[in-house]
Design a protein around this motif. Sequence first.
Motif, short mmCIF file in Angstrom:
data_model
loop_
_atom_site.label_atom_id
_atom_site.label_comp_id
_atom_site.label_asym_id
_atom_site.label_seq_id
_atom_site.Cartn_x
_atom_site.Cartn_y
_atom_site.Cartn_z
N ASP A 125 -2.29 4.16 -0.47
CA ASP A 125 -2.89 4.88 0.65
C ASP A 125 -3.16 6.34 0.29
O ASP A 125 -4.17 6.91 0.69
N VAL A 126 -2.25 6.94 -0.48
CA VAL A 126 -2.47 8.33 -0.90
C VAL A 126 -3.68 8.41 -1.84
O VAL A 126 -4.51 9.32 -1.74
N LEU A 127 -3.76 7.43 -2.77
CA LEU A 127 -4.91 7.40 -3.67
C LEU A 127 -6.21 7.25 -2.88
O LEU A 127 -7.22 7.90 -3.20
N LEU A 128 -6.19 6.42 -1.84
CA LEU A 128 -7.37 6.23 -1.01
C LEU A 128 -7.77 7.53 -0.33
O LEU A 128 -8.94 7.88 -0.26
N LEU A 129 -6.78 8.26 0.17
CA LEU A 129 -7.07 9.54 0.83
C LEU A 129 -7.60 10.57 -0.16
O LEU A 129 -8.46 11.38 0.18
N VAL A 130 -7.08 10.54 -1.40
CA VAL A 130 -7.58 11.48 -2.42
C VAL A 130 -9.05 11.20 -2.73
O VAL A 130 -9.88 12.11 -2.81
N VAL A 131 -9.37 9.89 -2.92
CA VAL A 131 -10.76 9.52 -3.19
C VAL A 131 -11.65 9.91 -2.01
O VAL A 131 -12.76 10.43 -2.19
N LEU A 132 -11.16 9.67 -0.80
CA LEU A 132 -11.93 10.04 0.38
C LEU A 132 -12.16 11.55 0.43
O LEU A 132 -13.26 12.01 0.76
N GLY A 133 -11.11 12.33 0.10
CA GLY A 133 -11.26 13.78 0.10
C GLY A 133 -12.31 14.25 -0.91
O GLY A 133 -13.11 15.15 -0.63
N LEU A 134 -12.31 13.63 -2.09
CA LEU A 134 -13.30 14.00 -3.11
C LEU A 134 -14.72 13.69 -2.64
O LEU A 134 -15.65 14.49 -2.84
N LEU A 148 0.81 -1.21 0.00
CA LEU A 148 0.00 0.00 0.00
C LEU A 148 0.85 1.26 0.00
O LEU A 148 0.52 2.25 -0.67
N HIS A 149 1.97 1.21 0.76
CA HIS A 149 2.83 2.39 0.85
C HIS A 149 3.81 2.47 -0.32
O HIS A 149 4.16 3.56 -0.77
N ARG A 150 4.24 1.31 -0.81
CA ARG A 150 5.22 1.31 -1.89
C ARG A 150 4.64 1.93 -3.16
O ARG A 150 5.33 2.64 -3.89
N TYR A 151 3.39 1.63 -3.47
CA TYR A 151 2.76 2.15 -4.68
C TYR A 151 1.76 3.29 -4.39
O TYR A 151 0.93 3.61 -5.23
N LEU A 165 -14.67 4.46 3.90
CA LEU A 165 -13.30 4.83 3.50
C LEU A 165 -12.57 5.51 4.65
O LEU A 165 -11.34 5.38 4.77
N ILE A 166 -13.29 6.25 5.48
CA ILE A 166 -12.66 6.85 6.66
C ILE A 166 -12.12 5.75 7.57
O ILE A 166 -10.98 5.81 8.07
N LEU A 167 -12.94 4.71 7.77
CA LEU A 167 -12.51 3.58 8.59
C LEU A 167 -11.32 2.88 7.95
O LEU A 167 -10.34 2.54 8.63
#
Length: 513
Positions: free
Chosen positions: A466-475, A460-463, A508-510
Amino acid sequence: MFRATLLLWLMPRRLRSSWGLLAIVFVGVLAAVTLMATGAIYSRALAEGGLQHVIATTSPTLLDVRLMIQNRPLGPADYVSLRAAAEEIINDRVSFIVRDIQRHGRAQPVLPLLMDEDADVPFLGGPVGRPFFLTGFEKHTQLSAGRWPEAAPILHENGVDLEAVVGQEAARSMAIEAGSEVFLAPFRDGPSERIKIKVVGLVEPIIPDEEYWMGTAPSYFGLQDYGDNLVVVFYIGESAFFEGLGRRYPSLVGDYEWFIYTNTGVLTVDQVQPARDALNGLETDINKRFPRSTVLTSLENSRETGLLATYQRNLTLAKVPVFLFLSLVVIVTLYFLAVVVGLLAKTKRDEASLLRSRGANLFQIVGLLISGEVIVVLLATALGPFLALVLARQFVLETIMPYGGASTSTVGLSADMFVLGAVGGLLSMAVLLISSFSQGRLGILGFLRSRARPATVSFLHRYYVDVLLLVVLGLLLWQLQGRGEFIGRAVSGTSLELDITLLFAPALILLAG
């Protein structure tokens, strides 16, 4: 290539998954499928219970439909074509909810009422008479004096003679008795013609608040106010109305109604929107053919305040917490499943790398790695809906108790519960495939290198997943904050829709946490 394929079919015992871990995978997948199917069952039970409650707590009169066509000539020929066209539209649009239909016609209240044939017609004011017919009228009323009209209309050069009955209350107010004769003037100016009405009986309703009257029983038996005039109505029957009054004075204008008694028993959850569309289509079609027509019913109206529209809106709002709960629980279940699949993958990593180095391609290896898990997922997906139905009937459906004694415990298997159960199975399969692809792509060299120098950064961190997940969550949170709710109006503007994508924001927050 042949040797690699042979190795795939003759895998060693240690390549097979641990029975204990497979059992855990089965439980996880079964939980995900059962939860999704239970959500579908509860949603359907909530929808059916809400519909039963709305119908049971609403007067049948409000559930019926009144179709009114105004300002039409009283001539028989015009009425025949009018009736054929109106009933064709009714049959095309709402025949599936029609239980019975009654027809009502009445002259407009412009005929001065005279107690003496030779009396002068007042220029303004004074009582007016209004002949009418209503099919089924004699079955729902009773005579308090006299008899029912029997004689056929008599047409002559000075007018027409008719027999009629009048409401007892109106007769008392106008000092009319059985056997009295009254006269209507078809023209205020012009020939001194008269419509002679012989009152042969006085009547009153058997059950004033019966559904048959559409809530308007007093208007047939008492005096009505029409501007500055008092209106006395005379029942003369459908045949006498057209063969007597209509044939003698075809240029007179009247109003017609169709009382459409609905069979709400055929209304199901799936029939609510078609019923709304049919009622709107009925009003549209009748107005295209006969302008200024009106369709009245509490089931549906153009301002989105009808019973069915309110029911759909409340149902959509009630489904929000259900799907929010499901999204949270399913995410937790899938996370648990991902952890277990990771443990399974570690037991097969060396065999997968060995097969890869001996010529097996990625898809063959993935197929081998998930062969046991696929059987588990299919079995859990097949059993989940049935288990969900049992659990729902025992613990969930009893919490829904519609008014009127209706029961939702009869909710059975339906397509939507299998669809949502299959969604849970597909999500579980996706977790298995992702893990198997990550293990099947390593050859023997990559496997040995990973054992000698294990990766210090997770996938998750190598690629930056997690950042993509946070971006989707932010949207999603930005969209949710902008809209302020999970509900949106459909493109057609006739109903509310639940935005499924926004419901994943809490999940997604969870997951991000």
